[in-house]
Design a protein around this motif. Sequence first.
Motif, PDB file in Angstrom:
ATOM      1  N   GLY A 230       0.811  -1.216   0.000  1.00  0.00           N
ATOM      2  CA  GLY A 230       0.000   0.000   0.000  1.00  0.00           C
ATOM      3  C   GLY A 230       0.841   1.262   0.000  1.00  0.00           C
ATOM      4  O   GLY A 230       0.539   2.232  -0.704  1.00  0.00           O
ATOM      5  N   ILE A 231       1.910   1.253   0.759  1.00  0.00           N
ATOM      6  CA  ILE A 231       2.767   2.434   0.839  1.00  0.00           C
ATOM      7  C   ILE A 231       3.541   2.629  -0.459  1.00  0.00           C
ATOM      8  O   ILE A 231       3.684   3.750  -0.951  1.00  0.00           O
ATOM      9  CB  ILE A 231       3.690   2.348   2.066  1.00  0.00           C
ATOM     10  N   GLN A 232       4.027   1.544  -1.045  1.00  0.00           N
ATOM     11  CA  GLN A 232       4.748   1.665  -2.314  1.00  0.00           C
ATOM     12  C   GLN A 232       3.818   2.117  -3.440  1.00  0.00           C
ATOM     13  O   GLN A 232       4.183   2.983  -4.242  1.00  0.00           O
ATOM     14  CB  GLN A 232       5.430   0.346  -2.666  1.00  0.00           C
ATOM     15  N   LEU A 233       2.611   1.556  -3.516  1.00  0.00           N
ATOM     16  CA  LEU A 233       1.646   1.994  -4.535  1.00  0.00           C
ATOM     17  C   LEU A 233       1.248   3.444  -4.295  1.00  0.00           C
ATOM     18  O   LEU A 233       1.123   4.232  -5.231  1.00  0.00           O
ATOM     19  CB  LEU A 233       0.408   1.105  -4.524  1.00  0.00           C
ATOM     20  N   GLY A 234       1.021   3.792  -3.040  1.00  0.00           N
ATOM     21  CA  GLY A 234       0.656   5.164  -2.710  1.00  0.00           C
ATOM     22  C   GLY A 234       1.731   6.159  -3.088  1.00  0.00           C
ATOM     23  O   GLY A 234       1.437   7.243  -3.602  1.00  0.00           O
ATOM     24  N   SER A 235       2.984   5.806  -2.865  1.00  0.00           N
ATOM     25  CA  SER A 235       4.082   6.706  -3.225  1.00  0.00           C
ATOM     26  C   SER A 235       4.102   6.957  -4.728  1.00  0.00           C
ATOM     27  O   SER A 235       4.318   8.081  -5.174  1.00  0.00           O
ATOM     28  CB  SER A 235       5.424   6.118  -2.772  1.00  0.00           C
ATOM     29  N   ARG A 236       3.849   5.937  -5.495  1.00  0.00           N
ATOM     30  CA  ARG A 236       3.786   6.091  -6.957  1.00  0.00           C
ATOM     31  C   ARG A 236       2.583   6.949  -7.351  1.00  0.00           C
ATOM     32  O   ARG A 236       2.678   7.791  -8.243  1.00  0.00           O
ATOM     33  CB  ARG A 236       3.718   4.719  -7.623  1.00  0.00           C
ATOM     34  N   PHE A 237       1.458   6.744  -6.667  1.00  0.00           N
ATOM     35  CA  PHE A 237       0.262   7.538  -6.930  1.00  0.00           C
ATOM     36  C   PHE A 237       0.539   9.023  -6.693  1.00  0.00           C
ATOM     37  O   PHE A 237       0.180   9.867  -7.514  1.00  0.00           O
ATOM     38  CB  PHE A 237      -0.890   7.071  -6.037  1.00  0.00           C
ATOM     39  N   TRP A 238       1.173   9.350  -5.572  1.00  0.00           N
ATOM     40  CA  TRP A 238       1.444  10.763  -5.253  1.00  0.00           C
ATOM     41  C   TRP A 238       2.376  11.380  -6.279  1.00  0.00           C
ATOM     42  O   TRP A 238       2.206  12.530  -6.670  1.00  0.00           O
ATOM     43  CB  TRP A 238       2.008  10.900  -3.841  1.00  0.00           C
ATOM     44  N   ASP A 239       3.351  10.618  -6.722  1.00  0.00           N
ATOM     45  CA  ASP A 239       4.273  11.101  -7.746  1.00  0.00           C
ATOM     46  C   ASP A 239       3.513  11.423  -9.034  1.00  0.00           C
ATOM     47  O   ASP A 239       3.691  12.492  -9.630  1.00  0.00           O
ATOM     48  CB  ASP A 239       5.350  10.039  -7.993  1.00  0.00           C
ATOM     49  N   LEU A 240       2.646  10.522  -9.462  1.00  0.00           N
ATOM     50  CA  LEU A 240       1.875  10.751 -10.690  1.00  0.00           C
ATOM     51  C   LEU A 240       0.876  11.891 -10.539  1.00  0.00           C
ATOM     52  O   LEU A 240       0.667  12.667 -11.484  1.00  0.00           O
ATOM     53  CB  LEU A 240       1.157   9.469 -11.114  1.00  0.00           C
TER      54      LEU A 240
END
Length: 143
Positions: free
Chosen positions: A14-24
């Motif tokens: 969840g944290i890794q996917l979320g970090s990518r989401f925030w970047d995008l």
Amino acid sequence: MPRELVTIQIGQCGIQLGSRFWDLALKEHALYSKKPIYDDSLSSFFRNVDMRDSKNPTELRVGDGRGAIRTLKARSVLVDMEEGVINKALGGPLGELFDQRQLIRDVSGSGNNWAHGHMLYGKQYDAQILEAVRRAAEACESP
């Protein structure tokens, strides 16, 4: 009137996917909005905070959509019982996006065993997680 989205990122995935989401989300906003302003589209995912007084940061509202961006904070709660995952996200290029009050972590971890995490840490941290989610929701402008 803005409609906000609060993410709850749980565990390493969840944290890794979320970090990518925030970047995008930041890249997409920069692609369409050439000026560094805090508008409705940005307020859907981020809070605009004036951090000049670090002991008492001030939430800045969207207003007329032409206000300057001070410090963006993701509308997010991060939960992981292995602090290394959260520390990696905080040490990355987007680490400043996350509000320290919205992080719930422990040091030992659950060893990728969700049942262990649910039975042990779920009971131990449920009030803290609910409080963090409540704080994030109350910081939204939507009714």
